[in-house]
Design a protein around this motif. Structure first.
Motif, PDB file in Angstrom:
ATOM      1  N   PHE A   1       0.813  -1.209   0.000  1.00 42.78           N
ATOM      2  CA  PHE A   1       0.000   0.000   0.000  1.00 42.78           C
ATOM      3  C   PHE A   1       0.852   1.266   0.000  1.00 42.78           C
ATOM      4  O   PHE A   1       0.337   2.360  -0.134  1.00 42.78           O
ATOM      5  N   SER A   2       2.156   1.121   0.152  1.00 43.12           N
ATOM      6  CA  SER A   2       3.036   2.291   0.152  1.00 43.12           C
ATOM      7  C   SER A   2       3.445   2.708  -1.263  1.00 43.12           C
ATOM      8  O   SER A   2       4.255   3.612  -1.418  1.00 43.12           O
ATOM      9  N   LEU A   3       2.893   2.100  -2.294  1.00 39.70           N
ATOM     10  CA  LEU A   3       3.166   2.517  -3.674  1.00 39.70           C
ATOM     11  C   LEU A   3       2.772   3.976  -3.882  1.00 39.70           C
ATOM     12  O   LEU A   3       1.810   4.463  -3.279  1.00 39.70           O
ATOM     13  N   ALA A   4       3.488   4.670  -4.756  1.00 41.91           N
ATOM     14  CA  ALA A   4       3.181   6.072  -5.033  1.00 41.91           C
ATOM     15  C   ALA A   4       1.783   6.229  -5.620  1.00 41.91           C
ATOM     16  O   ALA A   4       1.086   7.210  -5.334  1.00 41.91           O
ATOM     17  N   GLU A   5       1.344   5.282  -6.442  1.00 45.77           N
ATOM     18  CA  GLU A   5       0.006   5.356  -7.047  1.00 45.77           C
ATOM     19  C   GLU A   5      -1.097   5.235  -6.001  1.00 45.77           C
ATOM     20  O   GLU A   5      -2.201   5.729  -6.191  1.00 45.77           O
ATOM     21  N   ILE A   6      -0.808   4.568  -4.904  1.00 47.34           N
ATOM     22  CA  ILE A   6      -1.800   4.389  -3.849  1.00 47.34           C
ATOM     23  C   ILE A   6      -1.694   5.519  -2.835  1.00 47.34           C
ATOM     24  O   ILE A   6      -2.685   6.093  -2.411  1.00 47.34           O
ATOM     25  N   GLY A   7      -0.480   5.828  -2.426  1.00 47.80           N
ATOM     26  CA  GLY A   7      -0.269   6.931  -1.499  1.00 47.80           C
ATOM     27  C   GLY A   7      -0.500   6.599  -0.037  1.00 47.80           C
ATOM     28  O   GLY A   7      -0.677   7.484   0.780  1.00 47.80           O
ATOM     29  N   GLY A   8      -0.473   5.346   0.291  1.00 47.26           N
ATOM     30  CA  GLY A   8      -0.684   4.950   1.677  1.00 47.26           C
ATOM     31  C   GLY A   8       0.625   4.537   2.333  1.00 47.26           C
ATOM     32  O   GLY A   8       1.717   4.851   1.867  1.00 47.26           O
ATOM     33  N   THR A   9       0.501   3.860   3.424  1.00 53.84           N
ATOM     34  CA  THR A   9       1.644   3.283   4.124  1.00 53.84           C
ATOM     35  C   THR A   9       1.376   1.787   4.245  1.00 53.84           C
ATOM     36  O   THR A   9       0.245   1.343   4.041  1.00 53.84           O
ATOM     37  N   PRO A  10       2.396   1.001   4.571  1.00 53.04           N
ATOM     38  CA  PRO A  10       2.128  -0.436   4.721  1.00 53.04           C
ATOM     39  C   PRO A  10       0.982  -0.697   5.696  1.00 53.04           C
ATOM     40  O   PRO A  10       0.925  -0.118   6.775  1.00 53.04           O
ATOM     41  N   TYR A  11       0.056  -1.518   5.266  1.00 54.87           N
ATOM     42  CA  TYR A  11      -1.125  -1.928   6.034  1.00 54.87           C
ATOM     43  C   TYR A  11      -2.133  -0.806   6.275  1.00 54.87           C
ATOM     44  O   TYR A  11      -3.041  -0.953   7.068  1.00 54.87           O
ATOM     45  N   ARG A  12      -2.001   0.325   5.584  1.00 54.48           N
ATOM     46  CA  ARG A  12      -2.955   1.424   5.750  1.00 54.48           C
ATOM     47  C   ARG A  12      -3.204   2.095   4.403  1.00 54.48           C
ATOM     48  O   ARG A  12      -2.309   2.718   3.840  1.00 54.48           O
ATOM     49  N   LEU A  13      -4.441   1.966   3.928  1.00 53.93           N
ATOM     50  CA  LEU A  13      -4.839   2.626   2.691  1.00 53.93           C
ATOM     51  C   LEU A  13      -5.264   4.060   2.975  1.00 53.93           C
ATOM     52  O   LEU A  13      -5.821   4.347   4.041  1.00 53.93           O
ATOM     53  N   PRO A  14      -5.014   4.980   2.023  1.00 51.42           N
ATOM     54  CA  PRO A  14      -5.530   6.337   2.201  1.00 51.42           C
ATOM     55  C   PRO A  14      -7.055   6.337   2.059  1.00 51.42           C
ATOM     56  O   PRO A  14      -7.637   5.381   1.540  1.00 51.42           O
ATOM     57  N   PRO A  15      -7.711   7.404   2.497  1.00 45.73           N
ATOM     58  CA  PRO A  15      -9.183   7.426   2.487  1.00 45.73           C
ATOM     59  C   PRO A  15      -9.814   7.291   1.097  1.00 45.73           C
ATOM     60  O   PRO A  15     -10.937   6.837   0.980  1.00 45.73           O
ATOM     61  N   HIS A  16      -9.101   7.679   0.045  1.00 41.80           N
ATOM     62  CA  HIS A  16      -9.687   7.631  -1.299  1.00 41.80           C
ATOM     63  C   HIS A  16      -9.485   6.272  -1.998  1.00 41.80           C
ATOM     64  O   HIS A  16      -9.886   6.111  -3.142  1.00 41.80           O
ATOM     65  N   MET A  17      -8.917   5.303  -1.323  1.00 39.62           N
ATOM     66  CA  MET A  17      -8.684   3.975  -1.902  1.00 39.62           C
ATOM     67  C   MET A  17      -9.375   2.913  -1.048  1.00 39.62           C
ATOM     68  O   MET A  17      -9.519   3.071   0.163  1.00 39.62           O
ATOM     69  N   ASN A  18      -9.790   1.849  -1.715  1.00 34.64           N
ATOM     70  CA  ASN A  18     -10.436   0.724  -1.034  1.00 34.64           C
ATOM     71  C   ASN A  18      -9.842  -0.579  -1.540  1.00 34.64           C
ATOM     72  O   ASN A  18      -9.283  -0.630  -2.632  1.00 34.64           O
ATOM     73  N   VAL A  19     -10.023  -1.632  -0.765  1.00 33.55           N
ATOM     74  CA  VAL A  19      -9.658  -2.966  -1.208  1.00 33.55           C
ATOM     75  C   VAL A  19     -10.721  -3.417  -2.200  1.00 33.55           C
ATOM     76  O   VAL A  19     -11.907  -3.238  -1.974  1.00 33.55           O
ATOM     77  N   GLY A  20     -10.288  -3.973  -3.323  1.00 42.68           N
ATOM     78  CA  GLY A  20     -11.205  -4.334  -4.389  1.00 42.68           C
ATOM     79  C   GLY A  20     -11.670  -5.780  -4.349  1.00 42.68           C
ATOM     80  O   GLY A  20     -11.366  -6.549  -3.433  1.00 42.68           O
ATOM     81  N   LEU A  21     -12.386  -6.141  -5.400  1.00 43.75           N
ATOM     82  CA  LEU A  21     -12.993  -7.455  -5.510  1.00 43.75           C
ATOM     83  C   LEU A  21     -11.946  -8.573  -5.561  1.00 43.75           C
ATOM     84  O   LEU A  21     -12.166  -9.652  -5.006  1.00 43.75           O
ATOM     85  N   SER A  22     -10.811  -8.327  -6.173  1.00 42.51           N
ATOM     86  CA  SER A  22      -9.793  -9.374  -6.285  1.00 42.51           C
ATOM     87  C   SER A  22      -9.270  -9.800  -4.921  1.00 42.51           C
ATOM     88  O   SER A  22      -9.092 -10.995  -4.663  1.00 42.51           O
ATOM     89  N   TYR A  23      -8.999  -8.839  -4.054  1.00 39.80           N
ATOM     90  CA  TYR A  23      -8.524  -9.174  -2.709  1.00 39.80           C
ATOM     91  C   TYR A  23      -9.606  -9.913  -1.927  1.00 39.80           C
ATOM     92  O   TYR A  23      -9.329 -10.833  -1.158  1.00 39.80           O
ATOM     93  N   GLN A  24     -10.861  -9.518  -2.143  1.00 44.08           N
ATOM     94  CA  GLN A  24     -11.969 -10.197  -1.477  1.00 44.08           C
ATOM     95  C   GLN A  24     -12.103 -11.638  -1.969  1.00 44.08           C
ATOM     96  O   GLN A  24     -12.364 -12.551  -1.178  1.00 44.08           O
ATOM     97  N   LEU A  25     -11.919 -11.862  -3.275  1.00 47.53           N
ATOM     98  CA  LEU A  25     -11.934 -13.228  -3.814  1.00 47.53           C
ATOM     99  C   LEU A  25     -10.794 -14.054  -3.230  1.00 47.53           C
ATOM    100  O   LEU A  25     -10.961 -15.240  -2.938  1.00 47.53           O
TER     101      LEU A  25
END
Length: 178
Positions: free
Chosen positions: A131-155
């Protein structure tokens, strides 16, 4: 007698279903999705983007976090281990239920299935480090407010649950042999 025939086939179906879900989730680009004007879907292999009023673009992920490569490797290993479990279950189904080999094959399948479950759990726990990728903008184990975990991770999570259910059923089924 019907229960004895049902459980091995159910175990085989759960094993194959788990592998199919993992392969599907790895191939889909929606592990992390944005919920802002510019739609971004990041996956471990593919990325899709669509700006306001633009056509969607999908391609191979260029800036994948190193841990995500490891998650892909773990997923492939887990699917191969699940395949080995399916082979063991198929052999056990084809052997005489009264033979000692029959019981040994189920016991081996139980332990191999446990290995696949542990591999998938490790992949599921390590994925959020990316989640620390520049495209995501978060930190490890923490997503920024404008991002969510998607269907693939749920599958992938559902595949882990199916693997756990398969492990429990196999363990329960082999208890009657002792």
């Amino acid at each position: 007698m019907a229960r004895r025939q049902f459980v091995p086939h159910a175990l085989l179906a759960l094993t194959v279903g788990c592998s199919a879900l993992v392969v599907t989730s790895i191939s889909m680009p929606s592990w992390v999705v944005s919920n802002v004007a510019e739609s971004i879907e990041l996956g471990v292999l593919r990325t899709c983007r669509q700006g306001p009023g633009q056509r969607p673009w999908c391609g191979w992920s260029s800036s994948v976090h190193g841990v995500w490569h490891f998650v892909i490797g773990l997923s492939v290993c887990g699917v191969l281990v699940q395949f080995a479990t399916a082979v063991l279950l198929t052999k056990a189904i084809q052997t005489n239920p009264r033979a000692r080999r029959h019981h040994e094959l189920y016991s081996q399948a139980k332990w191999v299935s446990l290995g696949a479950f542990m591999i998938f759990c490790l992949g599921m726990v390590l994925f959020p480090v990316g989640f620390s990728l520049a495209e995501i903008g978060g930190t490890p184990y923490r997503l920024p407010p404008h991002m969510n975990v998607g269907l693939s991770y749920q599958l992938y999570f559902v595949a882990v649950l199916i693997s756990l259910l398969s492990q429990i059923l196999c363990g329960r089924y082999t208890l009657r042999f002792h």
